[in-house]
Design an enzyme around this catalytic site. Structure first.
Site, PDB file in Angstrom:
ATOM      1  N   ASP A 105       0.830  -1.207   0.000  1.00 39.12           N
ATOM      2  CA  ASP A 105       0.000   0.000   0.000  1.00 39.12           C
ATOM      3  C   ASP A 105       0.863   1.255   0.000  1.00 39.12           C
ATOM      4  O   ASP A 105       1.482   1.590   1.010  1.00 39.12           O
ATOM      5  CB  ASP A 105      -0.896  -0.026   1.243  1.00 39.12           C
ATOM      6  CG  ASP A 105      -1.856   1.141   1.281  1.00 39.12           C
ATOM      7  OD1 ASP A 105      -1.986   1.851   0.262  1.00 39.12           O
ATOM      8  OD2 ASP A 105      -2.486   1.350   2.336  1.00 39.12           O
ATOM      9  N   ASP A 310      -1.775   5.381  -5.370  1.00 41.09           N
ATOM     10  CA  ASP A 310      -2.222   4.548  -4.261  1.00 41.09           C
ATOM     11  C   ASP A 310      -2.445   3.104  -4.712  1.00 41.09           C
ATOM     12  O   ASP A 310      -3.463   2.782  -5.314  1.00 41.09           O
ATOM     13  CB  ASP A 310      -3.518   5.152  -3.710  1.00 41.09           C
ATOM     14  CG  ASP A 310      -3.974   4.486  -2.432  1.00 41.09           C
ATOM     15  OD1 ASP A 310      -3.315   3.523  -2.000  1.00 41.09           O
ATOM     16  OD2 ASP A 310      -4.980   4.934  -1.865  1.00 41.09           O
TER      17      ASP A 310
END
Ligand SMILES: *[C@@H]1O[C@H](CO)[C@@H](O)[C@H](O)[C@H]1NC(C)=O
Ligand SMILES: *[C@@H]1O[C@H](CO)[C@@H](O)[C@H](O)[C@H]1NC(C)=O
Length: 442
Positions: A105, A310
């Site tokens: 992430d 992201d």
């Protein structure tokens, strides 16, 4: 004699000063790690869960908004990547090491995983890490910086540093900030592994809400506890199609010597732990869409706006002023061939879905490329599989959604088939459309 007394002292100081980059095995370590497609963790096909993945996206953007303004009220939801899937890193933690699968992430900093004893833990296929069985496990002291992710609290009774991450969709993880040894399986030699001592992570004893496919999160954001700082200033990753779980070349490279910095670069801005790029325009089939470039800009006073990269979020989100022209252009190309589908969604905004056969109507018959034009000439090209996602046999949805805040976010779907290299020192990010398999000799 003096030398014998001063040398250890000097050595200690060096370790102290450079504690974020000290590693066990070499002075400038590089790790090449295989990324595990999260579908490999499923034995059966999941039914459509648009609302869940959408909910997670909302939560992330809400959090991003809060964080960008320094108002940390909730943490991002680690995306529940049902459609499409995301990537996991296979690591082991503790001594003796226990295997874990963590979501990669770039939108958060902290590495966290479920820990024993569980007040609440969701089901995971791997054993839950028990810190009391690891002789290298230590509590980490509470040092908070203004934007540390997550917010920390020193509990004087238990003398431990507690972290708490509450997500907008009532998901969360609470536990103790700790440190332990991480063991990585490197890609080249399965019998060898690299270990990194004293990695700060969140030991999650109370995890609630929607479960993850993996056992926790591996944050690659810029915040102080991020693993990236243990490997210098560069990292890169490359993954293929999200709908191809068997593709073997998905890879994460940490470290200055190995990171693949290839292709066109665009300036990288780092703010509050997030990685921002500047989108200047979006085109489809070579035609620029009527979007005011100002809608992509970040307001430096309020912190609102801008575009983050992201990987923890499957979907790409665009502010309304950019989303609408894109959706309109897409529907123009559809030319009435597909009716909009009313998919059961409980979120605040709608993922646009259509009745049609993803393979036959889109992949095989083709769809124009959507290109994000970034500053300094870098481009991110989204082919049909990066713009749409298959949800059911006769249902597909846009993998781009309107953002509810004013922040744009480039999600994992848009990053398929790209090598993306981060140079945190030069403040540049590079994009190269590539078959990840060409990066390495296997
Ligand atoms: C993760 O690595 C371990 C070895 O440390 C291996 O046994 C296991 O099969 C791997 N899991 C996946 C899903 O690749
Ligand atoms: C670490 O934190 C746990 C949980 O609060 C606490 O029980 C334990 O005493 C702490 N260990 C040390 C060495 O401070």
């Amino acid at each position: 004699m003096a030398i014998f007394f001063t040398t250890p002292l000097v050595y200690d100081l060096i370790i102290l000063c450079f504690s974020t980059s000290v590693v066990l095995l070499s002075a400038s370590p590089t790790l090449v790690l295989n990324l595990v497609h999260s579908n490999q963790m499923h034995s059966s096909q999941e039914p459509p869960y648009v609302s869940r993945s959408e909910k997670a996206s909302i939560a992330r953007l809400e959090y991003s908004k809060a964080k960008a303004t320094g108002d940390i009220i909730a943490h991002l939801s680690p995306n529940v990547p049902i459609i499409p899937q995301a990537f996991l890193v296979n690591i082991s933690i503790g001594s003796p090491p226990v295997t874990q699968l963590l979501h990669m992430d770039t939108g958060s900093d902290l590495l966290w995983l479920q820990c024993q004893p569980c007040i609440n833990c969701y089901d995971q296929s791997l054993p839950i890490f028990d810190p009391s069985r690891s002789y290298t496990h230590r509590n980490q002291s509470c040092i908070t910086s203004e934007y540390s992710m997550p917010s920390l609290r020193f509990n004087s009774k238990s003398r431990s540093c507690e972290y708490s991450m509450r997500y907008m969709d009532d998901t969360g993880s609470k536990g103790i900030l700790a440190k332990d040894t991480l063991v990585f399986n490197t890609i080249y030699d399965e019998s060898s592994s690299a270990s990194l001592p004293n990695v700060v992570f969140g030991c999650g004893h109370d995890n609630y809400g929607d479960p993850l496919v993996g056992t926790g999160i591996l944050g690659l954001g810029y915040g102080e506890y991020s693993l990236v700082h243990r490997f210098g200033t560069k990292f890169s990753y490359c993954f293929g199609s999200l709908d191809d779980p068997s593709y073997p070349h998905n890879v994460l490279v940490l470290g200055d010597d190995g990171a693949n910095i290839l292709g066109d670069t665009t300036p990288l801005e780092i703010e509050n732990g997030f990685y921002y790029v500047t989108v200047e325009a979006i085109s489809m089939d070579g035609t620029m869409l009527p979007i005011n470039p100002g809608v992509f800009q970040r307001n430096y006073q309020t912190g609102f706006g801008g575009t983050i990269i992201d990987t923890g979020n499957s979907l790409t989100s665009l502010v309304k002023e950019a989303y609408e022209p894109l959706k309109n252009k897409i529907e123009e190309v559809f030319d009435g061939r597909f009716t909009t589908a009313d998919v059961n969604q409980e979120g605040m905004f709608k993922v646009e879905c259509y009745n049609g056969d993803y393979e036959r109507d889109l992949v095989e018959s083709g769809f124009p490329t959507v290109t994000f034009h970034l500053s300094d000439g870098a481009e991110l090209s989204l082919d049909v599989k990066s713009v749409f996602m298959k949800v059911a046999p006769n249902l597909f949805c846009l993998a781009v959604t309107p953002s509810i805040g004013n922040m744009n976010s480039i999600g994992a779907t848009a990053q398929q088939n790209y090598n993306i290299g981060y140079d945190l020192e030069a403040k540049k990010i590079s994009f190269e459309r590539i078959d990840c398999g060409v990066l390495f000799d296997y």
